[in-house]
Write an enzyme that holds these catalytic residues in place. Structure first.
Site, PDB file in Angstrom:
ATOM      1  N   LYS A 125      35.020  32.674  38.462  1.00 30.02           N
ATOM      2  CA  LYS A 125      36.362  32.087  38.598  1.00 30.02           C
ATOM      3  C   LYS A 125      36.236  30.615  38.986  1.00 30.02           C
ATOM      4  CE  LYS A 125      40.884  32.462  40.666  1.00 30.02           C
ATOM      5  NZ  LYS A 125      41.704  32.946  41.746  1.00 30.02           N
ATOM      6  N   ASN A 147      47.691  23.259  30.865  1.00 26.17           N
ATOM      7  CA  ASN A 147      46.342  23.705  30.475  1.00 26.17           C
ATOM      8  C   ASN A 147      46.117  23.580  28.966  1.00 26.17           C
ATOM      9  OD1 ASN A 147      46.263  24.352  33.151  1.00 26.17           O
ATOM     10  ND2 ASN A 147      45.950  26.548  32.885  1.00 26.17           N
ATOM     11  N   ALA A 190      50.995  33.389  40.788  1.00 26.20           N
ATOM     12  CA  ALA A 190      52.267  33.369  41.533  1.00 26.20           C
ATOM     13  C   ALA A 190      52.531  31.961  42.021  1.00 26.20           C
ATOM     14  CB  ALA A 190      52.193  34.324  42.720  1.00 26.20           C
TER      15      ALA A 190
HETATM   16  O1  PAF Z   1      44.029  27.631  39.305  1.00 24.54           O
HETATM   17  C1  PAF Z   1      44.698  28.061  38.367  1.00 24.54           C
HETATM   18  O2  PAF Z   1      45.840  27.657  38.094  1.00 24.54           O
HETATM   19  C2  PAF Z   1      44.116  29.180  37.498  1.00 24.54           C
HETATM   20  O3  PAF Z   1      43.008  29.732  38.143  1.00 24.54           O
HETATM   21  C3  PAF Z   1      43.723  28.717  36.079  1.00 24.54           C
HETATM   22  C4  PAF Z   1      42.826  29.757  35.462  1.00 24.54           C
HETATM   23  C5  PAF Z   1      43.061  27.376  36.089  1.00 24.54           C
HETATM   24  C6  PAF Z   1      44.913  28.753  35.160  1.00 24.54           C
HETATM   25  O4  PAF Z   1      45.919  27.862  35.455  1.00 24.54           O
END
Ligand code: PAF
Length: 312
Positions: free
Chosen positions: A183, A201, A127
């Site tokens: 994570k 990314n 979000a």
């Molecule tokens: O921090 C973020 O934006 C998300 O956790 C990730 C997985 C790096 C994807 O943009």
């Protein structure tokens, strides 16, 4: 009619407002922040639907009464403990607290400090804030919920049912520590690089960055092996490579959260994400020069942000 439980959501950023707007039909919500937000808030869903709700809002130094049945702390990781300290005296002992922070930093300290059950959440919900009244739910994700010491399973199950019914699929787990580290591993590889080079990314797949990603994965995999944290699938380095390249592929068009913070001139969550890894590296006497370099660069940026602008 069954009475709705009261949830305070402390930290009205993108995640806090997403939870508030989704939970609004299922619980009595108060959104709490340092300054009051407009009462009417809109969530733009991944399907481009507009969900507009009137929410109760309050300032953190003047929270409403009666006290809540659940508190969700949704601030950035670096602001969590200060926000908690402001609220703590207003919460009756035993009030459940849910920590939604990235990384693995404030969670053990707040778990030890809070006089009541503490659950940690690890979420892939995406979000971002559009403005004071709108938040964009960019993509559906999944949330894991659990207590660091494996207790409070029934509470985690109950909250998982409520969050899932509200459109945030949530699973109660008894290994939340491992989920938070996984994570953190993904964030530690992707976020500092994309923030440093101002790239999406997906650009990490390109030649100059690919090698940097691989070096970071190797450092992270060695540290996590020493900490006894396994990747979700596969083993060791291969498992971490597969997870992290999958996330890069799946989020190729994303502007990662740390890049968004840098571009908005905000503090980043580098301490919560990189420091736990580097602390573990030093405990296990493992070299981590790339992670170290990123932490250094991000600390320099944070120090520069804290300086008042010089007159010229
Ligand atoms: O921090 C973020 O934006 C998300 O956790 C990730 C997985 C790096 C994807 O943009």
């Amino acid at each position: 009619m069954t009475r709705k439980t009261t949830h305070w959501i402390v930290g009205p950023g993108a995640l806090g407002r997403l939870i508030a707007l989704r939970l609004g039909d299922h619980a009595a919500i108060t959104l709490i922040g340092r300054r009051p937000l407009p009462l009417v808030q809109t969530l733009i869903t991944p399907e481009k639907a507009f969900l507009t709700r009137r929410v109760e809002v309050a300032r953190i130094d003047a929270p409403p009464s009666p006290p809540p049945e659940v508190v969700h702390l949704t601030t950035k990781a670096y602001a969590a403990e200060a926000a908690y300290a402001t609220l703590a005296t207003r919460l009756p002992d035993g009030t459940p607290l849910v920590l939604w922070q990235n990384g693995f930093d404030c969670q053990p300290r707040l778990t030890a400090r809070h006089q009541g059950p503490v659950l940690c959440a690890s979420t892939t919900e995406g979000a971002h804030v559009q403005d004071e009244t709108r938040v964009i739910h960019a993509g559906h994700g999944h949330t894991f919920l659990g207590c660091l010491d494996g207790r409070h399973g029934e509470l985690a199950e109950r909250l998982a049912v409520t969050l899932s019914a509200a459109g945030l699929p949530t699973e109660a787990v008894d290994d939340i520590r491992v989920r938070l580290w996984r994570k953190l591993a993904v964030n530690a590889v992707i976020n500092p690089l994309v923030a440093h080079f101002t790239i999406h990314n997906g650009e990490l797949r390109d030649p100059p960055f690919r090698r940097m990603v691989e070096r970071l994965i190797a450092e992270v995999a060695a540290i996590l092996a020493a900490e006894g944290i396994a990747p979700p699938e596969g083993e060791g380095l291969a498992g971490w490579r597969s997870l992290i390249w999958q996330v890069i592929e799946a989020t190729a068009t994303n502007r990662a959260s740390m890049l968004q913070d840098v571009q908005a001139g905000r503090l980043t969550e580098h301490e919560a994400i990189l420091t736990p890894l580097l602390d573990a590296a030093s405990r296990h006497r493992l070299p981590a020069p790339c992670l170290d370099g990123h932490l250094d660069a991000l600390r320099h940026r944070a120090a520069a942000l804290a300086q008042p602008p010089t007159a010229c």
